[in-house]
Design an enzyme around this catalytic site. Structure first.
Site, PDB file in Angstrom:
ATOM      1  N   GLU A 151      34.272  38.902  29.340  1.00 42.37           N
ATOM      2  CA  GLU A 151      34.076  40.168  29.516  1.00 42.37           C
ATOM      3  C   GLU A 151      33.260  40.856  29.240  1.00 42.37           C
ATOM      4  O   GLU A 151      32.221  41.612  30.123  1.00 42.37           O
ATOM      5  CB  GLU A 151      36.017  40.856  28.877  1.00 42.37           C
ATOM      6  CG  GLU A 151      36.798  40.312  28.626  1.00 42.37           C
ATOM      7  CD  GLU A 151      37.162  40.665  30.664  1.00 42.37           C
ATOM      8  OE1 GLU A 151      37.089  41.177  31.271  1.00 42.37           O
ATOM      9  OE2 GLU A 151      38.486  40.819  30.493  1.00 42.37           O
ATOM     10  N   HIS A 206      42.605  34.131  29.489  1.00 41.17           N
ATOM     11  CA  HIS A 206      41.720  35.539  29.767  1.00 41.17           C
ATOM     12  C   HIS A 206      40.803  35.789  30.827  1.00 41.17           C
ATOM     13  O   HIS A 206      40.021  35.477  32.052  1.00 41.17           O
ATOM     14  CB  HIS A 206      42.803  36.256  29.622  1.00 41.17           C
ATOM     15  CG  HIS A 206      42.680  37.085  30.491  1.00 41.17           C
ATOM     16  ND1 HIS A 206      43.081  38.106  31.519  1.00 41.17           N
ATOM     17  CD2 HIS A 206      41.016  38.665  30.007  1.00 41.17           C
ATOM     18  CE1 HIS A 206      42.396  39.600  32.254  1.00 41.17           C
ATOM     19  NE2 HIS A 206      41.016  39.908  31.292  1.00 41.17           N
ATOM     20  N   ARG A 238      59.389  57.590  24.184  1.00 44.28           N
ATOM     21  CA  ARG A 238      58.825  58.569  24.291  1.00 44.28           C
ATOM     22  C   ARG A 238      57.356  58.879  24.597  1.00 44.28           C
ATOM     23  O   ARG A 238      56.697  60.185  25.113  1.00 44.28           O
ATOM     24  CB  ARG A 238      59.477  60.349  25.117  1.00 44.28           C
ATOM     25  CG  ARG A 238      60.912  59.584  26.106  1.00 44.28           C
ATOM     26  CD  ARG A 238      61.265  60.940  27.103  1.00 44.28           C
ATOM     27  NE  ARG A 238      62.336  61.095  28.103  1.00 44.28           N
ATOM     28  CZ  ARG A 238      63.871  61.089  27.479  1.00 44.28           C
ATOM     29  NH1 ARG A 238      63.544  61.846  26.127  1.00 44.28           N
ATOM     30  NH2 ARG A 238      64.989  60.888  28.652  1.00 44.28           N
ATOM     31  N   ARG A 279      36.637  52.953  38.517  1.00 41.94           N
ATOM     32  CA  ARG A 279      36.999  52.168  37.249  1.00 41.94           C
ATOM     33  C   ARG A 279      37.822  50.913  37.348  1.00 41.94           C
ATOM     34  O   ARG A 279      38.038  49.493  36.891  1.00 41.94           O
ATOM     35  CB  ARG A 279      38.628  52.816  35.984  1.00 41.94           C
ATOM     36  CG  ARG A 279      39.020  52.276  34.964  1.00 41.94           C
ATOM     37  CD  ARG A 279      39.893  51.944  34.614  1.00 41.94           C
ATOM     38  NE  ARG A 279      40.728  51.056  33.607  1.00 41.94           N
ATOM     39  CZ  ARG A 279      40.915  52.031  32.139  1.00 41.94           C
ATOM     40  NH1 ARG A 279      41.560  52.466  32.099  1.00 41.94           N
ATOM     41  NH2 ARG A 279      41.857  50.637  31.553  1.00 41.94           N
ATOM     42  N   GLU A 291      42.242  54.593  36.909  1.00 42.07           N
ATOM     43  CA  GLU A 291      41.972  53.414  38.417  1.00 42.07           C
ATOM     44  C   GLU A 291      41.651  54.075  39.687  1.00 42.07           C
ATOM     45  O   GLU A 291      43.036  53.883  40.686  1.00 42.07           O
ATOM     46  CB  GLU A 291      42.799  52.272  38.179  1.00 42.07           C
ATOM     47  CG  GLU A 291      41.206  51.324  38.436  1.00 42.07           C
ATOM     48  CD  GLU A 291      42.319  49.888  37.911  1.00 42.07           C
ATOM     49  OE1 GLU A 291      42.489  49.380  37.113  1.00 42.07           O
ATOM     50  OE2 GLU A 291      42.816  48.982  38.810  1.00 42.07           O
ATOM     51  N   HIS A 295      43.145  36.963  37.461  1.00 44.23           N
ATOM     52  CA  HIS A 295      45.066  37.202  37.581  1.00 44.23           C
ATOM     53  C   HIS A 295      45.353  35.701  38.130  1.00 44.23           C
ATOM     54  O   HIS A 295      46.379  35.215  38.091  1.00 44.23           O
ATOM     55  CB  HIS A 295      44.767  38.124  38.008  1.00 44.23           C
ATOM     56  CG  HIS A 295      45.112  38.977  36.833  1.00 44.23           C
ATOM     57  ND1 HIS A 295      45.906  40.319  36.706  1.00 44.23           N
ATOM     58  CD2 HIS A 295      43.993  39.003  35.452  1.00 44.23           C
ATOM     59  CE1 HIS A 295      44.716  41.653  35.592  1.00 44.23           C
ATOM     60  NE2 HIS A 295      43.935  40.250  35.502  1.00 44.23           N
ATOM     61  N   ASN A 342      37.407  45.644  37.311  1.00 42.19           N
ATOM     62  CA  ASN A 342      38.331  44.223  37.671  1.00 42.19           C
ATOM     63  C   ASN A 342      37.293  43.273  37.871  1.00 42.19           C
ATOM     64  O   ASN A 342      38.279  41.952  38.971  1.00 42.19           O
ATOM     65  CB  ASN A 342      39.295  44.811  38.497  1.00 42.19           C
ATOM     66  CG  ASN A 342      40.930  44.742  38.290  1.00 42.19           C
ATOM     67  OD1 ASN A 342      41.477  43.512  38.541  1.00 42.19           O
ATOM     68  ND2 ASN A 342      41.067  45.309  37.136  1.00 42.19           N
ATOM     69  N   LYS A 386      44.545  50.658  28.885  1.00 41.20           N
ATOM     70  CA  LYS A 386      45.508  49.932  29.552  1.00 41.20           C
ATOM     71  C   LYS A 386      46.508  49.692  28.917  1.00 41.20           C
ATOM     72  O   LYS A 386      46.388  48.683  27.886  1.00 41.20           O
ATOM     73  CB  LYS A 386      44.734  49.124  31.102  1.00 41.20           C
ATOM     74  CG  LYS A 386      44.391  49.767  31.640  1.00 41.20           C
ATOM     75  CD  LYS A 386      43.194  47.936  33.122  1.00 41.20           C
ATOM     76  CE  LYS A 386      43.422  49.223  34.466  1.00 41.20           C
ATOM     77  NZ  LYS A 386      42.613  48.084  35.144  1.00 41.20           N
ATOM     78  N   LYS A 440      31.985  50.851  28.879  1.00 49.05           N
ATOM     79  CA  LYS A 440      33.703  50.544  29.520  1.00 49.05           C
ATOM     80  C   LYS A 440      33.974  52.346  28.974  1.00 49.05           C
ATOM     81  O   LYS A 440      34.309  53.246  29.530  1.00 49.05           O
ATOM     82  CB  LYS A 440      33.910  50.021  28.066  1.00 49.05           C
ATOM     83  CG  LYS A 440      36.368  49.597  28.815  1.00 49.05           C
ATOM     84  CD  LYS A 440      36.758  48.890  28.398  1.00 49.05           C
ATOM     85  CE  LYS A 440      38.425  49.251  29.921  1.00 49.05           C
ATOM     86  NZ  LYS A 440      38.972  48.245  29.618  1.00 49.05           N
ATOM     87  N   HIS A 469      38.689  39.657  38.686  1.00 50.28           N
ATOM     88  CA  HIS A 469      40.011  39.525  38.065  1.00 50.28           C
ATOM     89  C   HIS A 469      40.965  39.305  38.818  1.00 50.28           C
ATOM     90  O   HIS A 469      42.571  38.894  38.684  1.00 50.28           O
ATOM     91  CB  HIS A 469      40.396  40.771  37.310  1.00 50.28           C
ATOM     92  CG  HIS A 469      40.008  41.419  35.851  1.00 50.28           C
ATOM     93  ND1 HIS A 469      38.613  40.760  35.341  1.00 50.28           N
ATOM     94  CD2 HIS A 469      40.858  40.638  34.470  1.00 50.28           C
ATOM     95  CE1 HIS A 469      39.129  41.164  34.407  1.00 50.28           C
ATOM     96  NE2 HIS A 469      39.692  40.887  33.357  1.00 50.28           N
TER      97      HIS A 469
END
Ligand SMILES: NC(=O)c1ccc[n+]([C@@H]2O[C@H](COP(=O)([O-])OP(=O)(O)OC[C@H]3O[C@@H](n4cnc5c(N)ncnc54)[C@H](O)[C@@H]3O)[C@@H](O)[C@H]2O)c1
Ligand SMILES: O=C(O)C(=O)C[C@@H](O)[C@H](O)[C@H](O)COP(=O)(O)O
Ligand SMILES: [Zn+2]
Length: 360
Positions: A188, A268, A124, A244, A240, A255, A248, A146, A230, A251
C-alpha cells in the site's frame, strides 16, 4: 517539542489528528485523552495483538480512572464477517454501553475495519479511535473512514464511511510484526508513489533496504508520507465519487485474488501487489505505460518481498469476481490504470485484449 508528528485529515467538523511516533503511550495525555469523552471505553483487539499491547493501554485508562472493557476476536481475514462483528455488539450490550462509549481499535486493518463498522452501527453511531499496529493499518486502513466486513461473494461489501476521532500510529509496534506482514504493508506504501507521487516512488527505491531492516526513522517517514497522501485524497473526496477511487489501484484484481483463493490465503497487501503488477502490465499492453516503467514497478514490488505474479484463477473466474466491485457502474468494470509512475487514472475502457492477456 513532542517526539511525535501530528497530521490532520481535514473534513470540516469531522476533521481528526493522525499522530505518528515511536511511543505514543507516554504522550497519551495529548494523543488519546482529549478524544475519549466522558463515557466508557471498549478496546477491541485480537488473540495475537492483545497479549502484546492490550495491557499497556488498559493501564493508561486505569490511571485516568476511566471504566473500560475489552473484546478479543480471533485473528484473521476469514473472521472479518458478520458473525464476528456480532460478537462486538454482544459485548457492548452485555457491558451496558451507552452512546457515550468510545471504541478503541487495537490491531491491524481487520480489527480497524470491524471496530469502525461496529462504531458506525451501535446505537446508530458512537465514537471510535484507531490504534493501528501493522504497517498496512498505519499507512492506509486506519485513515479515511472506510469501515466494514467481507461477504462470501465479495470483499468489503458490507460497510459504511465512518471517520474515527483520532489515529495513533506507534512505530514501535512494528518491531513485533512478522516479515510477511511488513511486506504486505509496503504494497500500500508503493501504491501512493504509483498513484501521483514520483518523488515518493524514487525515495522508496532508495530506502527499501532500510524499510525492510525496520529502521525507525525510515518507517516513520514512510508512514507520514503515506498518511499525508491519503489524507489529501480523502479530504478531496471522502465518499469516493471521484479521485478517491485511485486508492483502489491494484484492488480490482487484488480483491478477486483474495475472494477467489478464500479470505486469508493471500494477505491483502500481497494480493494488492500482484494486482498492481497486473494493472501495470495491462496499462503497458494498452499502450499507456512504457516498458521501462513497467520494469521499475515490478522491480520495486519484488524488492519489497512481494509477489509480482498473480495466482492462476482462470480468466472466467477473475471476470466473475471482478463483476462484484464497488467501482463498477452500469455493469462495466472500472479499472485504475497507469499512464506512467505517478499518473494513475480510472477507466472503463481497458482494451479486452490487454485484460485477457493479464488474466491468462
Ligand atoms: N479501511 C481501509 O481503508 C483499508 C485499507 C487497506 C486495507 N484494509 C483492510 O485491512 C485488512 C488488512 O489489514 P492488515 O494487513 O493490517 O491485516 P491484519 O489486521 O489481519 O493484521 C495482520 C496480522 O498481523 C498481526 N498483528 C497486528 N499487529 C501486530 C503487531 N504489532 N505485532 C505482531 N503481529 C501483529 C495480526 O494479528 C494479523 O495476524 C484487510 O481486511 C483489508 O481489506 C482496509
Ligand atoms: O481508502 C480507500 O479508498 C481505499 O481504497 C484503500 C484500500 O487500500 C483499501 O483496501 C480499501 O478497503 C478498499 O476499499 P473498497 O471500497 O474497494 O473495498
Ligand atoms: Zn488496500
Amino acid at each position: 517539542m513532542p517526539d511525535y508528528q501530528t497530521l490532520t485529515l481535514d473534513l470540516g467538523a469531522r476533521s481528526y489528528p493522525i499522530f505518528i511516533g515511536e511511543d505514543l503511550l507516554s504522550a497519551a495525555e495529548h494523543t488519546l485523552r482529549p478524544w475519549l469523552g466522558n463515557g466508557k471505553v471498549v478496546l477491541v483487539s485480537n488473540t495475537t495483538v492483545a497479549p502484546l499491547y492490550l495491557a499497556r493501554w488498559q493501564a493508561c485508562l486505569e490511571h485516568w480512572g476511566i471504566a473500560h472493557h475489552h473484546v478479543i476476536l480471533p485473528d484473521g481475514e476469514q473472521y472479518k464477517d458478520v458473525q464476528h462483528l456480532d460478537q462486538i455488539y454482544s459485548a457492548l450490550l452485555a457491558a451496558h454501553c451507552d452512546r457515550k462509549t468510545t471504541l478503541l481499535a487495537l490491531g491491524g486493518g481487520v480489527i480497524g475495519d470491524m471496530t469502525g463498522f461496529a462504531a458506525a452501527c451501535y446505537m446508530r453511531g458512537i465514537a471510535f479511535i484507531q490504534i493501528p499496529t501493522t504497517l498496512l493499518a498505519q499507512v492506509d486502513s486506519s485513515v479515511g473512514g472506510k469501515t466494514g466486513i467481507n461477504h462470501p461473494l465479495g470483499k468489503n461489501m458490507i460497510g459504511a464511511f465512518y471517520q474515527p476521532r483520532a489515529v495513533l500510529a506507534e512505530i514501535s509496534s512494528l518491531c513485533t510484526l512478522p516479515a510477511r506482514e511488513l511486506a504486505a504493508g509496503l504494497a500500500e506504501v508503493i501504491k501512493y508513489g504509483l498513484i501521483d507521487d514520483v518523488p515518493f516512488f524514487d525515495w522508496l527505491e532508495q530506502h527499501m533496504p532500510a524499510l525492510l531492516a525496520r529502521d525507525g526513522a525510515a518507517l516513520a517517514e514512510a508512514v507520514a508520507w503515506s498518511c499525508r497522501n491519503k489524507a489529501r485524497i480523502v479530504a478531496a473526496d471522502e465518499t469516493e465519487s471521484g479521485v478517491r477511487a485511485l486508492l483502489n489501484l491494484g484492488h480490482t484484481f487484488g480483491h478477486a485474488i483474495e475472494a477467489g483463493l478464500g479470505y486469508g490465503q493471500w494477505l491483502h497487501g500481497e494480493a494488492v501487489a500482484a494486482g498492481m503488477v497486473m494493472a501495470a502490465t495491462a496499462s503497458h499492453l494498452a499502450g499507456w505505460l512504457s516498458a521501462p516503467e513497467l520494469q521499475r514497478i515490478r522491480r520495486l514490488i519484488e524488492a519489497a518481498g512481494l509477489p509480482a505474479e498473480a495466482p492462476p484463477l482462470g480468466a472466467e473466474r477473475y471476470l466473475q469476481l471482478m463483476q462484484v466491485d464497488k467501482k463498477n457502474e452500469g455493469g462495466r468494470i472500472r479499472f485504475v490504470m497507469l499512464r506512467g509512475i505517478g499518473q494513475a487514472f480510472l477507466t472503463d475502457a481497458l482494451p479486452t485484449a490487454a485484460l485477457n492477456a493479464v488474466l491468462r
